[in-house]
Design a protein around this motif. Structure first.
Motif, mmCIF file in Angstrom:
data_model
loop_
_atom_site.group_PDB
_atom_site.id
_atom_site.type_symbol
_atom_site.label_atom_id
_atom_site.label_comp_id
_atom_site.label_asym_id
_atom_site.label_seq_id
_atom_site.Cartn_x
_atom_site.Cartn_y
_atom_site.Cartn_z
ATOM 1 N N ARG A 130 41.264 -14.619 17.479
ATOM 2 C CA ARG A 130 42.564 -14.990 16.906
ATOM 3 C C ARG A 130 43.558 -13.852 17.026
ATOM 4 O O ARG A 130 44.749 -14.076 17.208
ATOM 5 C CB ARG A 130 42.404 -15.410 15.443
ATOM 6 C CG ARG A 130 41.835 -16.797 15.280
ATOM 7 C CD ARG A 130 41.943 -17.306 13.850
ATOM 8 N NE ARG A 130 41.232 -16.499 12.874
ATOM 9 C CZ ARG A 130 39.948 -16.654 12.547
ATOM 10 N NH1 ARG A 130 39.229 -17.590 13.133
ATOM 11 N NH2 ARG A 130 39.383 -15.889 11.638
ATOM 12 N N ARG A 131 43.080 -12.632 16.919
ATOM 13 C CA ARG A 131 43.978 -11.467 17.034
ATOM 14 C C ARG A 131 44.668 -11.409 18.398
ATOM 15 O O ARG A 131 45.751 -10.872 18.514
ATOM 16 C CB ARG A 131 43.213 -10.175 16.804
ATOM 17 C CG ARG A 131 42.858 -9.940 15.374
ATOM 18 C CD ARG A 131 42.222 -8.581 15.207
ATOM 19 N NE ARG A 131 41.718 -8.436 13.854
ATOM 20 C CZ ARG A 131 40.733 -7.632 13.524
ATOM 21 N NH1 ARG A 131 40.142 -6.892 14.446
ATOM 22 N NH2 ARG A 131 40.342 -7.543 12.272
ATOM 23 N N ASN A 160 37.807 -16.193 5.346
ATOM 24 C CA ASN A 160 36.780 -16.325 6.373
ATOM 25 C C ASN A 160 35.449 -16.667 5.709
ATOM 26 O O ASN A 160 35.322 -16.628 4.486
ATOM 27 C CB ASN A 160 36.685 -15.058 7.244
ATOM 28 C CG ASN A 160 36.371 -13.818 6.435
ATOM 29 O OD1 ASN A 160 35.387 -13.749 5.725
ATOM 30 N ND2 ASN A 160 37.237 -12.813 6.528
ATOM 31 N N ASP A 188 31.760 -16.246 13.279
ATOM 32 C CA ASP A 188 32.982 -16.253 12.479
ATOM 33 C C ASP A 188 33.748 -14.945 12.682
ATOM 34 O O ASP A 188 34.973 -14.940 12.814
ATOM 35 C CB ASP A 188 32.620 -16.453 10.999
ATOM 36 C CG ASP A 188 33.831 -16.627 10.114
ATOM 37 O OD1 ASP A 188 34.613 -17.573 10.367
ATOM 38 O OD2 ASP A 188 33.988 -15.850 9.161
ATOM 39 N N LYS A 189 33.026 -13.829 12.719
ATOM 40 C CA LYS A 189 33.661 -12.527 12.955
ATOM 41 C C LYS A 189 34.252 -12.479 14.369
ATOM 42 O O LYS A 189 35.370 -12.004 14.571
ATOM 43 C CB LYS A 189 32.633 -11.406 12.779
ATOM 44 C CG LYS A 189 33.198 -10.020 12.966
ATOM 45 C CD LYS A 189 32.136 -8.962 12.706
ATOM 46 C CE LYS A 189 32.694 -7.566 12.883
ATOM 47 N NZ LYS A 189 31.672 -6.552 12.635
ATOM 48 N N TYR A 226 35.427 -6.862 7.441
ATOM 49 C CA TYR A 226 34.088 -7.435 7.619
ATOM 50 C C TYR A 226 33.064 -6.326 7.441
ATOM 51 O O TYR A 226 33.314 -5.179 7.805
ATOM 52 C CB TYR A 226 33.921 -7.992 9.032
ATOM 53 C CG TYR A 226 34.466 -9.375 9.235
ATOM 54 C CD1 TYR A 226 33.680 -10.490 9.007
ATOM 55 C CD2 TYR A 226 35.761 -9.567 9.669
ATOM 56 C CE1 TYR A 226 34.169 -11.773 9.208
ATOM 57 C CE2 TYR A 226 36.264 -10.846 9.880
ATOM 58 C CZ TYR A 226 35.456 -11.945 9.641
ATOM 59 O OH TYR A 226 35.939 -13.200 9.835
ATOM 60 N N ARG A 242 37.498 -14.359 14.595
ATOM 61 C CA ARG A 242 38.649 -13.599 14.069
ATOM 62 C C ARG A 242 39.191 -12.640 15.122
ATOM 63 O O ARG A 242 40.399 -12.481 15.274
ATOM 64 C CB ARG A 242 38.235 -12.840 12.810
ATOM 65 C CG ARG A 242 39.391 -12.104 12.185
ATOM 66 C CD ARG A 242 39.013 -11.463 10.890
ATOM 67 N NE ARG A 242 40.175 -10.854 10.276
ATOM 68 C CZ ARG A 242 40.115 -10.015 9.285
ATOM 69 N NH1 ARG A 242 38.963 -9.685 8.762
ATOM 70 N NH2 ARG A 242 41.200 -9.486 8.784
#
Length: 98
Positions: A78-79, A5, A71-72, A48, A75
């Motif tokens: 995406r989970r 990441n 970006d966090k 993170y 993620r």
């Protein structure tokens, strides 16, 4: 080396190219009391840092904080099966500060 990441890539750059040790990086981020192992987990991409630390990382790296925070968020998406590519993150961050 490919990083999992953007946060991991920035932490790696600060250590490998800018010469910070893990302890020095924590001190620069104002969290010198933290265990340097935390820096390793950020660099590996397994965890993170807090949003407050992410903002300080962005300042130290000279990038827009919204890019790191997005970006966090990507993620987390995406989970649950939603994909958001980096170009979308960059476009969003570029328009959010205008």
């Amino acid at each position: 080396m490919k990083h999992p990441n953007l946060t991991a890539a920035i932490v790696a750059d600060l250590i490998e190219n800018k010469g910070y040790s893990r302890k020095e990086l924590l001190a620069q981020l104002g969290v010198g009391h933290m265990d340097p192992v935390n820096v390793s987990t950020w660099r590996e991409g397994s965890k993170y840092p807090s949003e407050e630390i992410m903002v300080k990382l962005a300042e130290l790296a000279g990038i827009d904080k919204e890019i790191l925070l997005m970006d966090k968020f990507a993620r987390k998406l995406r989970r649950v099966g939603i994909r958001l590519d980096r170009s979308a993150i960059t476009r969003w961050a570029g328009t959010s500060s205008q």
